[in-house]
Design an enzyme around this catalytic site. Sequence first.
Site, mmCIF file in Angstrom:
data_model
loop_
_atom_site.group_PDB
_atom_site.id
_atom_site.type_symbol
_atom_site.label_atom_id
_atom_site.label_comp_id
_atom_site.label_asym_id
_atom_site.label_seq_id
_atom_site.Cartn_x
_atom_site.Cartn_y
_atom_site.Cartn_z
ATOM 1 N N LYS A 111 23.009 12.891 -26.151
ATOM 2 C CA LYS A 111 23.869 12.453 -26.949
ATOM 3 C C LYS A 111 24.306 13.178 -28.148
ATOM 4 O O LYS A 111 25.428 12.851 -28.787
ATOM 5 C CB LYS A 111 23.202 11.223 -27.906
ATOM 6 C CG LYS A 111 22.612 10.067 -26.886
ATOM 7 C CD LYS A 111 23.579 9.458 -25.928
ATOM 8 C CE LYS A 111 23.209 8.066 -25.254
ATOM 9 N NZ LYS A 111 22.247 8.347 -24.032
HETATM 10 C C1 LIG Z 1 22.058 7.753 -22.927
HETATM 11 C C2 LIG Z 1 21.431 8.308 -21.941
HETATM 12 C C3 LIG Z 1 21.363 8.362 -20.537
HETATM 13 C C4 LIG Z 1 22.633 7.519 -19.985
HETATM 14 O O1 LIG Z 1 23.680 7.965 -20.315
HETATM 15 P P1 LIG Z 1 25.089 6.862 -19.934
HETATM 16 O O2 LIG Z 1 26.242 7.970 -20.985
HETATM 17 O O3 LIG Z 1 24.840 5.703 -21.033
HETATM 18 O O4 LIG Z 1 25.180 6.680 -18.919
HETATM 19 C C5 LIG Z 1 20.713 9.162 -19.672
HETATM 20 N N1 LIG Z 1 19.588 9.751 -20.160
HETATM 21 C C6 LIG Z 1 19.285 9.816 -21.429
HETATM 22 C C7 LIG Z 1 18.243 10.695 -21.869
HETATM 23 C C8 LIG Z 1 20.368 9.248 -22.260
HETATM 24 O O5 LIG Z 1 19.857 9.312 -23.621
#
Ligand SMILES: *Cc1c(COP(=O)(O)O)cnc(C)c1O
Length: 498
Positions: A111
Amino acid sequence: MQYASTRGGYGPVSAAQAIEAGIAPDGGLFVPLQEVKLDDFLAWRELDYAGRARQVLRAYLTDFTEEELAHCASNAYSDRNFDHPQVAPVVELAEDLFVLELWHGPTSAFKDMALQILPYFLPLARRKNGGDQEIVILVATSGDTGKAALEGFKDVPGTRILVFFPNQGVSEVQRLQMVTQAGGNVGVVAVQGNFDDAQGGVKAIFTDPQLRAELARAGFVFSSANSINWGRLVPQIVYYFSAYLDLVQKGRLVAGAPVNFVVPTGNFGNILAGYYARAAGLPVHKLICAANSNNVLTDFVRSGTYDRRRPFYKTLSPSMDILVSSNLERLLYHLSDGDSAAVATWMGSLQREGLYSVSAGVQEKVCRLFWSDYADDQRTLDTIARAYRQYGYVLDTHTAVGLAVYENYRRETGDPTPTVLLSTASPFKFNASVARALLGEVAVQGRSEFALLELLSRHTGLAVPAGLRDLDKKPVRHKRVVEKSQMVLAVREFLGLA
Ligand SMILES: *Cc1c(COP(=O)(O)O)cnc(C)c1O
């Protein structure tokens, strides 16, 4: 470049307007109305990550100046924020299998790749739009977005940020990362419910006209730091190009040759960025959508029916524990050639009846671009253990779901295309599960997550990321827990309107 709502009820607007608004007033998501082609991307080989980012951003954020984008990218992707000089390095696991590490930012999950830059976009966007209100960022998090958004926005002038997380739906490290957050403009609230409850509550707040009017009178305007915000998706397109260029640079890929990407998926934001990269000209063969036991997306890719009427599982990959994947709406808009009436009908049906089925034409396109499968918790743990034995590489639980699904893909299709697995979190972020997989149940029992961080570090020889150290020694600053029905109240309290 102009943007409009997937549901047809709003737009066209500029990128700055789409980013400031977060979600369209008709409940739809902003999508670009023109095609982007980045056909000369191989010329960016020599550029560093920030330089590559600028090239992608300028194609989509056409109302931002070159100077503005350069400022955003070089500040966001600097060595103050990322603990690897390449920002998002590619690691080779086997001859045709590579891992793209997206977790070298301050909160150890992917993120950060978008949430380190969004706080630069938003104040710029507001200025372009002529607004002088304070931006209130509301976030619903399955664990990782919340902390990454808090880190990105803390003490950014002209903004406040309020994060809702599912009480008991996040790991202890994730919870402590959030409730210990410092900063003068931050709030963190636990919701009694799961991520879908938190996300549903936030979406309802965004689209509540009465509340928006009340806020406007008080000098506030809402925006979103979730992947429903276009300003979060665009920066994610960058690392698909960057990974490709790195493979070409290393001589692992012939320029122009196709690759697959495997993406551990929850809200469909990360993998959708891969779709946009492909649409802009990156030679992508398949986008492999990896789910955990909340496998609503796997069923959708295989059948064309999205059905959220099923049990919600709390898994070892909690950031993927999602049954309503918001960004799928954007994909459906594009694959239906911009048929916003159809999108609005499908989303209405999802809201009212809990399911929808797309047309045969759309389903056929989904199948051509995507492949999907899922892995349960036991398979996840087994995959972490085996990957460590086989490759000497430590996977977090989400990335392990990705690898397990890739193994299924390879077995079922025999497709030998070189493949990049997106690694979405540091193994230390989900250390309890990773330690259990590598050291066994007995070694883990009775130990705190913090003792396990140390244990895992000693066992693997890897350093604990700076942001995860000493979390248990920091003061807890945020203690509020609310029912889903009290989320509006929590917003009013946070803004001093209650
Ligand atoms: C948010 C997240 C995901 C999923 O990503 P999306 O964009 O919501 O599909 C997968 N793995 C981790 C560690 C995340 O923080």
